[in-house]
Design an enzyme around this catalytic site. Structure first.
Site, short mmCIF file in Angstrom:
data_model
loop_
_atom_site.label_atom_id
_atom_site.label_comp_id
_atom_site.label_asym_id
_atom_site.label_seq_id
_atom_site.Cartn_x
_atom_site.Cartn_y
_atom_site.Cartn_z
N ASP A 141 24.77 29.30 60.65
CA ASP A 141 24.93 30.39 61.60
C ASP A 141 23.60 30.69 62.29
O ASP A 141 22.76 29.81 62.40
CB ASP A 141 25.50 31.61 60.85
CG ASP A 141 26.45 32.42 61.70
OD1 ASP A 141 25.99 32.90 62.75
OD2 ASP A 141 27.62 32.58 61.34
N HIS A 206 24.94 37.72 64.54
CA HIS A 206 26.16 36.99 64.16
C HIS A 206 26.10 36.50 62.70
O HIS A 206 27.04 36.69 61.93
CB HIS A 206 26.31 35.82 65.13
CG HIS A 206 27.58 35.07 65.04
ND1 HIS A 206 27.77 34.06 64.12
CD2 HIS A 206 28.73 35.14 65.76
CE1 HIS A 206 29.00 33.55 64.30
NE2 HIS A 206 29.59 34.19 65.28
N SER A 533 35.09 33.66 64.51
CA SER A 533 33.82 33.73 63.76
C SER A 533 33.93 34.72 62.63
O SER A 533 33.29 34.56 61.59
CB SER A 533 32.69 34.21 64.68
OG SER A 533 32.13 33.15 65.39
#
Ligand SMILES: *[C@@H]1O[C@H](CO)[C@@H](O)[C@H](O)[C@H]1NC(C)=O
Ligand SMILES: *[C@@H]1O[C@H](CO)[C@@H](O)[C@H](O)[C@H]1NC(C)=O
Ligand SMILES: *[C@@H]1O[C@H](CO)[C@@H](O)[C@H](O)[C@H]1NC(C)=O
Ligand SMILES: *[C@@H]1O[C@H](CO)[C@@H](O)[C@H](O)[C@H]1NC(C)=O
Ligand SMILES: *[C@@H]1O[C@H](CO)[C@@H](O)[C@H](O)[C@H]1NC(C)=O
Ligand SMILES: *[C@@H]1O[C@H](CO)[C@@H](O)[C@H](O)[C@H]1NC(C)=O
Ligand SMILES: *[C@@H]1O[C@H](CO)[C@@H](O)[C@H](O)[C@H]1NC(C)=O
Ligand SMILES: *[C@@H]1O[C@H](CO)[C@@H](O)[C@H](O)[C@H]1NC(C)=O
Ligand SMILES: *[C@@H]1O[C@H](CO)[C@@H](O)[C@H](O)[C@H]1NC(C)=O
Length: 755
Positions: A141, A206, A533
Site C-alpha cells: 500500500d 490509504h 480498497s
C-alpha cells in the site's frame, strides 16, 4: 500544492493507459522479465548471474547490461526488471528460461478517493485471541503512519519467531513496534525531482486506513470530526502488521509490487492484502497474479480489491483463481445533512459535511443569480457554477446552489463562498468529501424546490448542518464496485465475495489533510473512505481470522470457507452474483464451514494446462519439480477444470442450449460421521442434477467427489442471467453454499468505460 497535483496527474496518466515514458521505438522503458520459480539450490549458476547473462545477451554490452538492470527477483520469484528497448524485450521473451516479458505499468489505489465520501463502520465481528497475535498480515500500500492509536502495541509481545522481515528507516517514520512489525518501501525508480521521499511512512492515508481495517486495535470514540463516532477496529485486532510500501504519488509500479511479493513471501507473512490494481488479462504478465501465484505455493492467500469500475459489467480485476477477489458493499448507515431555509422549510442532502455553520443563516443563491456572464459569450455552464462564470462579489459569503457534483465546492471556495448545495439527477451511494460546507440533493426530489425558493424569494437564506448518521437497509453492492464477468477466464465467477467498502471509518495519517488537499486544514486521526480498497482488508482480516483457527489450511481452503458461508445481499442487484460473487463474508461462520473445496498446486497446474499454457511456461513456474509437462498432470476435468467453490457458465449468446458439467471434490472439516445432502434452488429454465445427492464421511479430512450437470434451453431474449444455488446441508447444521450462474453475453453491455 505538489501532492495535490501529483494525484491529479496520476489519474490522468492511468486513464491514458500509457504511463511510463514516451512511446518512441528508441526509448528504453522498464520491463519485467519473469522467469518463473527460482531454481533449486545447487543450480549450476546463481539467479543473479543468470539474469545478467540474459540481459547481456539482449543488450549486447557489459556496461549497458549492468546499467539497465533495475532489480533482480531471486527469493521465490525468479526474474528481473530492466530498461529495455521493445526489440530487446521481444528477443528476451524468446529465450529459454523466460516465462514472460511485459512492460512495467502503474497500478492505482482502489479508493473512490477523488470522490471520497464518508461513512462509518464498526467491524461486525468481535475477535480477540492469543493465537491471532501470531498471525502476520502483509499489506502492499502507501506505507503506514505507526503513531496512529490503532497501532498502539501496549500488551504485545515481541514479533512471532517466524518473522524474518525488516523495518526500513526514512523521513518522518518513527519506526516499527510490536504491532507494526515490518515496514519496507519499494521505489525502484529514482526519487530525484519527484514529490516522494524514501520512507515507509504514509503521506497519503490509504495504507494507514487499510492496515487499521485489517488489524488495527479497537480505539473507542474514534470519529471524523465527531461524525461516525464509535469504536474503530480491525478484523483481527491482535494480529501483527507488515507494510510494504509500493504506492507513491504516481501509482504503484509492477516492478515494485513484484519485489514486495518476493520479500513478503520470504519474510513470513500469513496473508497478503492488496488494495490496488490496473487493467490486466492473462496470468503471467500481471505482477499481482504472478506474486499471488508464488505466495499460494508457499501457503499464503492473497486477497485483492476487485476494482472500482462498476456498475459497468466486465470491469472486475485481480481475477486469477488463486486470488480472493473482493467486491464492496454497504453497511447499514448513511450520512445526511439537514438544510434549513429562511422561510423555515427543512429538507436534507447526502454526503458528509464535517463543518458546522453554527446554526447561522447565510444568503442563498444559484449560478444564474451569481453570474457575471452577459451577452452571447460562452464561458461555461452557469447553472453548474463552472469557474469563470461566477462573480466573486455575488458569491462571497453565500451558499450557492449548483447543478452537478464535479468540483463545485472548490470553485465556490475560490470565490469565498460560504457553502454549496450540489444537485444531481439520480441518487447514488457515494459523494465527495467537500472542501467547504456542502451537501448533495436530488433535483427532482428537493433540488428544484430549493432553486424555486431562490427564484421566488427576495432575500433567500439557508444553512447546512453538520452531517448525522441514519440507518438504511443493507447490505447492497456499492455502485462503484466492479462487476463480472471477468475477461481472463470467463467461466470462473468473479468477484468471489463482497465485504464492507462504503463509508468506512479507519485510521488516517497526520501527514496530510483529510481530503489530501494541501490547503485543507482539516487533519484527523480517523477518516472515512470508500472503495474496494476498503473492502479488501475486511476480507483479508476474515481470512486471517480463519487461518488463526486452522493454520494448516491451504489458501484455497480458507477462500472456500469464506465463500461457502457468505451471506447473500439483502438488497439484490440486477446481476447479483456478478456483483457480489458468493455474497458478504461472515467470518464467524467461515471458521466452521463443514466442507471445503480445496485446490492444491498440481490442480492449478492442470488448470493452466487446460488454459493453454504450454510446458515451457509451466515448467518455469514450478522449476523445482521434475515432471513439469502438461501430459504428466491429470487433465483438468469438467467445464471449468478447477475445484472452485462457485460455478459459472458464460454463454456467448449463440448457443442453442445450456449444457455444462462441473466436477467437484469436497473435504470434510466438519468432524467424524458427517452426513450431507444436496439442496438445489434453481429457476424453472434450468435443470440441475447433483450426483450423488447424499454423501457420508466417516473421518475428518476425507474427500468425496460429485458431479453437477446444468442443462437448459436457449435463454429467452431479454434474459441475461440465471441464478441457482447448490447447498450442502449437513447433519451437524452446516450449510455450504455455491452459486451456480448462467450468464449470456450481450453487446448491449458495452456501456463504454467509466472514469
Ligand atoms: C517530513 O516532515 C517535514 C517537516 O515536518 C516535512 O517538511 C516533510 O515534507 C515531511 N516528509 C514527508 C515525507 O512527509
Ligand atoms: C497478457 O497475456 C494475455 C493472455 O496470455 C494477453 O491476452 C494479453 O494481451 C497480455 N497482456 C500484455 C500486456 O502483454
Ligand atoms: C467573472 O468572474 C470571474 C471570477 O471573479 C472571473 O475570473 C471572470 O473573468 C469573470 N468573467 C467575466 C465575463 O467577467
Ligand atoms: C449545465 O450542467 C447541468 C448539470 O450537469 C446540465 O443539466 C445542464 O444541461 C448544463 N447546461 C448546459 C447549457 O450545458
Ligand atoms: C431559477 O431561475 C434561473 C434563472 O432564471 C433558471 O435558470 C432556473 O431554471 C430557475 N429554477 C427553477 C427550478 O425554476
Ligand atoms: C491434488 O489434488 C488432486 C485433485 O483433488 C489430486 O488428484 C492430487 O492427488 C493432489 N495432489 C497432491 C500432491 O496432493
Ligand atoms: C510455448 O509457448 C511459447 C510462447 O507462446 C513458445 O515460444 C514456445 O515455443 C512454446 N513451447 C512449446 C513446447 O510449445
Ligand atoms: C510428457 O509426459 C508424457 C507422459 O508422461 C511423456 O510421454 C512425454 O514424453 C513427456 N514429454 C516431454 C517433452 O518430456
Ligand atoms: C432474439 O434476438 C435476436 C437478435 O436480436 C433475434 O435475431 C431473434 O430472432 C430473437 N429471438 C426471439 C425468439 O425473439
Amino acid at each position: 500544492m505538489i501532492l495535490y497535483f501529483a494525484f491529479a496527474s496520476c489519474f490522468l496518466c492511468l486513464a491514458t493507459a500509457n504511463c511510463v515514458g514516451g512511446s518512441t521505438e528508441n526509448e528504453r522503458k522498464p520491463y519485467i522479465v519473469y522467469m518463473g520459480e527460482v531454481p533449486e539450490n545447487g543450480a549450476r549458476i546463481s539467479a543473479m548471474d543468470e539474469h545478467h547473462n540474459l540481459l547481456l545477451k539482449a543488450v549486447g554490452d557489459e556496461d549497458l547490461a549492468r546499467e539497465s538492470k533495475i532489480y533482480s527477483y531471486r527469493k521465490s520469484i525468479n526474474g528481473f526488471a530492466a530498461w529495455l528497448l521493445p526489440d530487446e524485450a521481444k528477443r528476451l521473451s524468446e529465450e529459454d528460461g523466460v516465462a514472460s516479458v511485459f512492460e512495467n505499468t502503474k497500478r492505482k489505489l482502489l479508493t473512490t478517493r477523488s470522490w471520497d465520501f464518508l461513512g462509518v463502520t464498526e467491524s461486525s465481528n468481535n475477535i480477540h485471541g492469543s493465537v491471532e497475535s501470531n498471525i502476520i498480515v502483509g499489506l502492499m500500500d502507501t506505507g503506514i503512519w505507526p503513531e496512529s492509536p490503532s497501532f498502539n502495541d501496549a500488551g504485545y509481545g515481541p514479533p512471532p519467531a517466524t518473522w524474518k522481515g525488516k523495518c526500513d528507516k526514512g523521513a518522518n517514520f518513527t519506526g516499527c513496534n510490536n504491532k507494526v512489525i515490518g515496514a519496507r518501501y519499494y521505489h525502484l525508480e529514482d526519487f530525484s525531482g519527484g514529490p516522494d521521499e524514501p520512507t515507509p511512512v504514509d503521506t497519503d492515508g490509504h495504507g494507514t486506513h487499510t492496515a487499521s481495517t485489517a488489524a488495527g486495535i479497537p480505539v473507542k470514540g474514534s470519529s471524523l470530526n465527531g461524525i461516525a463516532k464509535g469504536t474503530a477496529r480491525g478484523g483481527v485486532p491482535s494480529a501483527r502488521i507488515a507494510m510494504y510500501k509500493v504506492c507513491w504519488s504516481e501509482g504503484c509500479s509492477d516492478m515494485d509490487v513484484l519485489a514486495a511479493f518476493d520479500d513478503a513471501i520470504a519474510d513470513g507473512v500469513d496473508l497478503i492484502s492488496l488494495s490496488l490494481g490496473g487493467d490486466s488479462t492473462g496470468y503471467f504478465n500481471d505482477s499481482v497474479a504472478i506474486g499471488a501465484f508464488h505466495a499460494m505455493r508457499k501457503g499464503i492467500l492473497t486477497s485483492c480489491a476487485g476494482g472500482n469500475g462498476g456498475p459497468t459489467l466486465e470491469t472486475v480485476i485481480n481475477v486469477a483463481p488463486w486470488i480472493l477477489t473482493v467486491a464492496a458493499s454497504s453497511i447499514d448507515r448513511q450520512f445526511i445533512s439537514t438544510i434549513k431555509l429562511g422561510d423555515g422549510t427543512i429538507t436534507s442532502g447526502f454526503g458528509i459535511n464535517t463543518f458546522s455553520m453554527k446554526n447561522k443563516m447565510y444568503p442563498f443563491t444559484d449560478g444564474a443569480h451569481a453570474t457575471n456572464v452577459t451577452g452571447d459569450f460562452y464561458y461555461g455552464n452557469i447553472s453548474a457554477c463552472d469557474s469563470g462564470t461566477l462573480d466573486k462579489d455575488k458569491v462571497k459569503g453565500k451558499i450557492v446552489y449548483c447543478l452537478g457534483v464535479s468540483g463545485q465546492d472548490d470553485s465556490i471556495r475560490m470565490l469565498d463562498g460560504a457553502g454549496t448545495i450540489m444537485a444531481i439527477d439520480e441518487l447514488t451511494d457515494h459523494y465527495s468529501l467537500a472542501l467547504i460546507p456542502a451537501t448533495v440533493v436530488v433535483r427532482s426530489k428537493n433540488g428544484d424546490k430549493l432553486d424555486r425558493y431562490i427564484n421566488s424569494t427576495k432575500n433567500p437564506e439557508a444553512v447546512i448542518y453538520k452531517t448525522r448518521t441514519v440507518h438504511m437497509d443493507a447490505p447492497f453492492v456499492a455502485s462503484f464496485s466492479s462487476r463480472g464477468p471477468q475477461l481472463t477466464n470467463r467461466n470462473i465467477l468473479k468477484p468471489d465475495v463482497t465485504a464492507p467498502g462504503l463509508n468506512i471509518l479507519g485510521a488516517y495519517t497526520q501527514l496530510t489533510s483529510i481530503t489530501g488537499d494541501p490547503t485543507d486544514r482539516r487533519y484527523s486521526a480517523f477518516n472515512i473512505m470508500s472503495g474496494t480498497s476498503m473492502s479488501c482488508p475486511h476480507a483479508s482480516a476474515a481470512a486471517a481470522y480463519v487461518k488463526s483457527f486452522h493454520p494448516d489450511w491451504s489458501p484455497a481452503a480458507i477462500k472456500s470457507a469464506l465463500m461457502t458461508t457468505a451471506t447473500p445481499m439483502k438488497i439484490k442487484d440486477e446481476f447479483e452474483e456478478l456483483s457480489s460473487g458468493s455474497g458478504q463474508i461472515n467470518p464467524t461462520r467461515a471458521v466452521n464451514p463443514g466442507l471445503i473445496y480445496d485446490i492444491n498446486e498440481s490442480s492449478y497446474i492442470s488448470f493452466l494446462c487446460k488454459e493453454g499454457y504450454n510446458r515451457t511456461t509451466i515448467g518455469l513456474l514450478i522449476r523445482g519439480k521434475h515432471k513439469y509437462n502438461c501430459s504428466s498432470f491429470k487433465p483438468a476435468l469438467g467445464f471449468d477444470g478447477l475445484n472452485y467453490p462457485s460455478m459459472h457458465i458464460h454463454l456467448s449468446g449463440t448457443e442453442s442450449r445450456i449444457s455444462a458439467v462441473f466436477y467437484r471434490t469436497v473435504t470434510n472439516v466438519g468432524g467424524e460421521n458427517l452426513e450431507i445432502k444436496a439442496k438445489v434452488t434453481a429457476p424453472k429454465e434450468l435443470s440441475i442434477a447433483v450426483i450423488p445427492k447424499t454423501m457420508k464421511f466417516k473421518r475428518k479430512h476425507q474427500k468425496k467427489s460429485f458431479k453437477v450437470s446444468v442443462k437448459g434451453g436457449s435463454m429467452k431474449n431479454g434474459t441475461d442471467i440465471l441464478s441457482a444455488t447448490l447447498e450442502w446441508r449437513s447433519n451437524k447444521g452446516h450449510s455450504v453454499k455455491s452459486p451456480i450462474v448462467v450468464f449470456k453475453q450481450h453487446h448491449r453491455f458495452d456501456f463504454g468505460s467509466f472514469p
